[in-house]
Design an enzyme around this catalytic site. Structure first.
Site, mmCIF file in Angstrom:
data_model
loop_
_atom_site.group_PDB
_atom_site.id
_atom_site.type_symbol
_atom_site.label_atom_id
_atom_site.label_comp_id
_atom_site.label_asym_id
_atom_site.label_seq_id
_atom_site.Cartn_x
_atom_site.Cartn_y
_atom_site.Cartn_z
ATOM 1 N N ASN A 144 16.391 2.234 40.300
ATOM 2 C CA ASN A 144 17.755 2.084 40.835
ATOM 3 C C ASN A 144 18.407 0.748 40.488
ATOM 4 O O ASN A 144 19.629 0.653 40.409
ATOM 5 C CB ASN A 144 17.814 2.373 42.343
ATOM 6 C CG ASN A 144 16.939 1.466 43.162
ATOM 7 O OD1 ASN A 144 16.085 0.763 42.629
ATOM 8 N ND2 ASN A 144 17.141 1.471 44.459
ATOM 9 N N ALA A 169 9.878 1.609 35.877
ATOM 10 C CA ALA A 169 10.015 3.048 36.108
ATOM 11 C C ALA A 169 10.162 3.767 34.771
ATOM 12 O O ALA A 169 10.904 3.307 33.892
ATOM 13 C CB ALA A 169 11.232 3.315 36.981
ATOM 14 N N SER A 221 9.062 3.829 46.637
ATOM 15 C CA SER A 221 9.001 4.645 47.854
ATOM 16 C C SER A 221 7.871 4.197 48.780
ATOM 17 O O SER A 221 6.867 3.629 48.343
ATOM 18 C CB SER A 221 8.774 6.108 47.460
ATOM 19 O OG SER A 221 7.540 6.233 46.794
ATOM 20 N N GLU A 242 8.338 -3.639 48.702
ATOM 21 C CA GLU A 242 9.728 -3.371 49.101
ATOM 22 C C GLU A 242 9.868 -1.863 49.089
ATOM 23 O O GLU A 242 9.966 -1.250 48.033
ATOM 24 C CB GLU A 242 10.705 -3.973 48.087
ATOM 25 C CG GLU A 242 10.611 -5.464 47.909
ATOM 26 C CD GLU A 242 11.162 -6.244 49.081
ATOM 27 O OE1 GLU A 242 11.690 -5.632 50.030
ATOM 28 O OE2 GLU A 242 11.032 -7.476 49.063
ATOM 29 N N CYS A 276 17.892 0.963 48.470
ATOM 30 C CA CYS A 276 17.072 1.036 49.689
ATOM 31 C C CYS A 276 17.805 0.468 50.889
ATOM 32 O O CYS A 276 17.410 0.711 52.021
ATOM 33 C CB CYS A 276 15.719 0.394 49.469
ATOM 34 S SG CYS A 276 15.821 -1.168 48.627
ATOM 35 N N GLU A 453 11.431 -11.122 49.048
ATOM 36 C CA GLU A 453 11.835 -11.563 47.718
ATOM 37 C C GLU A 453 13.114 -12.370 47.858
ATOM 38 O O GLU A 453 13.956 -12.033 48.692
ATOM 39 C CB GLU A 453 12.049 -10.364 46.799
ATOM 40 C CG GLU A 453 10.729 -9.644 46.516
ATOM 41 C CD GLU A 453 10.821 -8.580 45.455
ATOM 42 O OE1 GLU A 453 9.920 -8.494 44.610
ATOM 43 O OE2 GLU A 453 11.799 -7.805 45.477
HETATM 44 P P1 ADP Z 1 11.205 6.943 43.527
HETATM 45 O O1 ADP Z 1 10.830 8.116 44.376
HETATM 46 O O2 ADP Z 1 12.375 6.197 44.004
HETATM 47 O O3 ADP Z 1 11.203 7.195 42.052
HETATM 48 P P2 ADP Z 1 8.588 5.870 43.303
HETATM 49 O O4 ADP Z 1 7.860 5.114 44.363
HETATM 50 O O5 ADP Z 1 8.077 7.193 42.922
HETATM 51 O O6 ADP Z 1 10.077 5.886 43.784
HETATM 52 O O7 ADP Z 1 8.697 4.997 42.004
HETATM 53 C C1 ADP Z 1 8.798 3.592 41.971
HETATM 54 C C2 ADP Z 1 7.897 3.050 40.896
HETATM 55 O O8 ADP Z 1 6.549 3.425 41.221
HETATM 56 C C3 ADP Z 1 8.153 3.608 39.503
HETATM 57 O O9 ADP Z 1 7.902 2.604 38.543
HETATM 58 C C4 ADP Z 1 7.129 4.707 39.389
HETATM 59 O O10 ADP Z 1 6.796 4.998 38.059
HETATM 60 C C5 ADP Z 1 5.959 4.050 40.106
HETATM 61 N N1 ADP Z 1 4.928 4.985 40.594
HETATM 62 C C6 ADP Z 1 5.042 6.268 40.977
HETATM 63 N N2 ADP Z 1 3.844 6.790 41.308
HETATM 64 C C7 ADP Z 1 2.927 5.790 41.144
HETATM 65 C C8 ADP Z 1 1.517 5.682 41.325
HETATM 66 N N3 ADP Z 1 0.779 6.703 41.754
HETATM 67 N N4 ADP Z 1 0.930 4.491 41.032
HETATM 68 C C9 ADP Z 1 1.658 3.452 40.605
HETATM 69 N N5 ADP Z 1 2.984 3.484 40.423
HETATM 70 C C10 ADP Z 1 3.622 4.634 40.687
#
Ligand code: ADP
Length: 473
Positions: A144, A169, A221, A242, A276, A453
């Protein structure tokens, strides 16, 4: 593209990056997995031996050079953000400024890392507290704010003397690549910053399992944050998280209504509600709820939806089809539970392509039965709840799970102060729609996160205190 030990990797499995405004592939980039992450950690571990003993002034100079390079590429950076994230270009430009501000702030702070000398309890003793970098940090960032979330982590880490492995991401890796181009051009020593793009779970597992990684810093998340904390527990890493939010926006009967409407518009529809600290629940004093709802609906209907690259666009697309479905489902659930849509309420069909647009939406007569009352929306939907007393709204506004940001509009100073104390959130804006500044601690309480942060608080997260007791005999 991966960046490990000062070198770009240009072969490996490819990942398509999609423009959410059109559904088109912008670019196909090279990715890596467990092996590359291990390598990046090994290089960051090696580089840490040198970087931690580099002077603060020198680290500061490197960061200042990155600032200059990013400034000279501001336009390109903003366009990259808009193309992969969808937000209007003016908002992307603001994100670039804030991303650079973090680098600049911590370039200055790098020179000002002080320790302490403590009064001894014995005449022959000398007591000191050193503040030393934590070590190798693994950073995981969201889509985001694809640029500023990166510098908000890497700048204080480097200032403190830590080295970094970043996993951005997968939906928005292009901004990350651009920042790393600037790191490279600034001549940061090899291994100090490393970039790994690829399957999140696989990379995350290596990061959390590695005993060489001493800290995980994550924005995303609550669900994934909890998983990372659990996995990081085996090696007792430091963590900064965060996580999700569910911001209430409270409007008392004595508030300036026009300003309150502007506040909701800005905190709800910026980034299409995908931040967020986005407002998730609007609480309006019952006596003014109809008037407020009508005003908000009118202003909401005036917002322009469209491709963020086009002039005059207020609200861009959601990030992907899943986000669109979630928002549509919450609106449907709200109407089934007695809500009345007074603005928007539909997927926006747009002639510009296959984008993921949802109309900015206002729902009146919201109640606690609706999913939207407790679940994070991450979309452009404002449900209006009503209340009668201050006690009642405090009780309702405090969320069982989340505690990131809260907003309150009133002209009564005493009430404003009481709200400031009683709202169980890490960030509170009183008559202020933008309670975020670089020098302040940004972060949540409860399941919205751990650690802060920004400002001096953000730097502390990358430092450990070492107590040294010297017996002078
Ligand atoms: P959103 O639902 O807003 O995409 P996520 O928490 O899924 O939020 O994603 C935030 C970041 O965490 C991204 O960089 C995503 O690739 C990463 N992420 C998602 N799943 C995992 C995981 N199992 N381990 C580490 N990083 C992850």
């Amino acid at each position: 593209m991966l960046y490990i030990n000062g070198t770009w990797r240009t072969s490996g499995e490819k990942l398509d990056v999609i423009n959410p405004a059109t559904g088109e592939v912008i670019e196909s980039i090279v990715t890596g997995g467990a092996e590359e992450t291990e390598e990046a950690i090994a290089q960051a571990t090696e580089a840490f031996k040198m970087w931690k003993n580099t002077t603060g002034v020198k680290r500061s100079n490197y960061l200042a050079t990155v600032v200059k390079l990013m400034r000279s590429r501001s336009k390109e950076l903003a366009e990259t953000i808009t193309s992969e994230n969808g937000k209007p270009l003016a908002d992307a430009e603001r994100e670039v400024i804030s991303a650079i501000d973090y680098l600049e702030w911590y370039a200055e702070e790098a020179k000002r890392l002080y320790g302490d000398t403590l009064p001894a309890s014995h005449p022959d003793k000398h007591l000191m507290v050193l503040r030393q970098p934590v070590g190798v940090c693994a950073a995981i960032t969201p889509w985001n704010f694809p640029l500023s979330m990166i510098t908000r982590k890497i700048a204080p880490a480097l200032a403190a003397g830590c080295t970094v492995v970043l996993k951005p991401a997968s939906l928005t890796p292009l901004s990350a690549i651009k920042v790393f181009e600037c790191f490279h051009e600034a001549g940061l020593p090899a291994g100090v910053v490393n970039l790994v793009i690829g399957p999140a779970a696989e990379i995350g597992k290596v990061m959390t399992a590695s005993p060489d990684v001493r800290k995980i810093t994550f924005t995303g998340s609550t669900r994934i944050g909890k998983k990372l904390m659990r996995d990081a527990a085996d090696t007792v890493k430091k963590v900064s998280m965060e996580l999700g939010g569910h911001a209430p926006f409270i409007i008392f009967e004595d508030a300036d209504l026009e300003e309150a409407v502007t506040g909701v518009l800005m905190t709800k529809f910026k980034n299409a509600g995908q931040t967020c600290i986005s407002t998730n629940r609007v609480y309006v004093a019952e006596s003014i709820a109809e008037e407020f709802g009508a005003l908000l609906a009118t202003k909401t209907a005036e917002l322009t939806i469209g491709n963020g690259m086009d002039d005059g666009v207020d609200v861009g697309p959601l990030i992907n089809a899943g986000a669109l479905e979630k928002v549509a489902a919450q609106v449907e659930d709200a109407t089934e539970n007695g809500g009345k849509i007074i603005a928007g309420g539909k997927v926006h069909s747009f002639s510009g392509g296959d984008g993921y647009f949802y109309e900015p939406t206002v729902i009146q007569y919201a109640n606690e039965e609706m999913q939207i009352a407790t679940e994070e929306t991450f979309g452009p939907v404002a449900p209006i709840f009503t209340f009668q007393t201050e006690e009642e709204v405090i009780e309702k506004a405090n969320h069982q799970e989340y505690g990131l940001a809260a907003y309150c509009y009133t002209k009564d100073l005493g009430r404003g102060l009481r709200m400031m104390r009683e709202l169980e959130y890490g960030i509170v804006g009183i008559n202020d729609l933008a309670p975020i500044v670089i020098q302040a601690p940004f972060g949540g309480i409860k399941e919205s996160g751990i650690g802060k942060e920004g400002g001096k608080y953000g730097l502390e997260e990358y430092l450990e205190e070492k107590f040294v007791s010297i017996h002078m005999k």
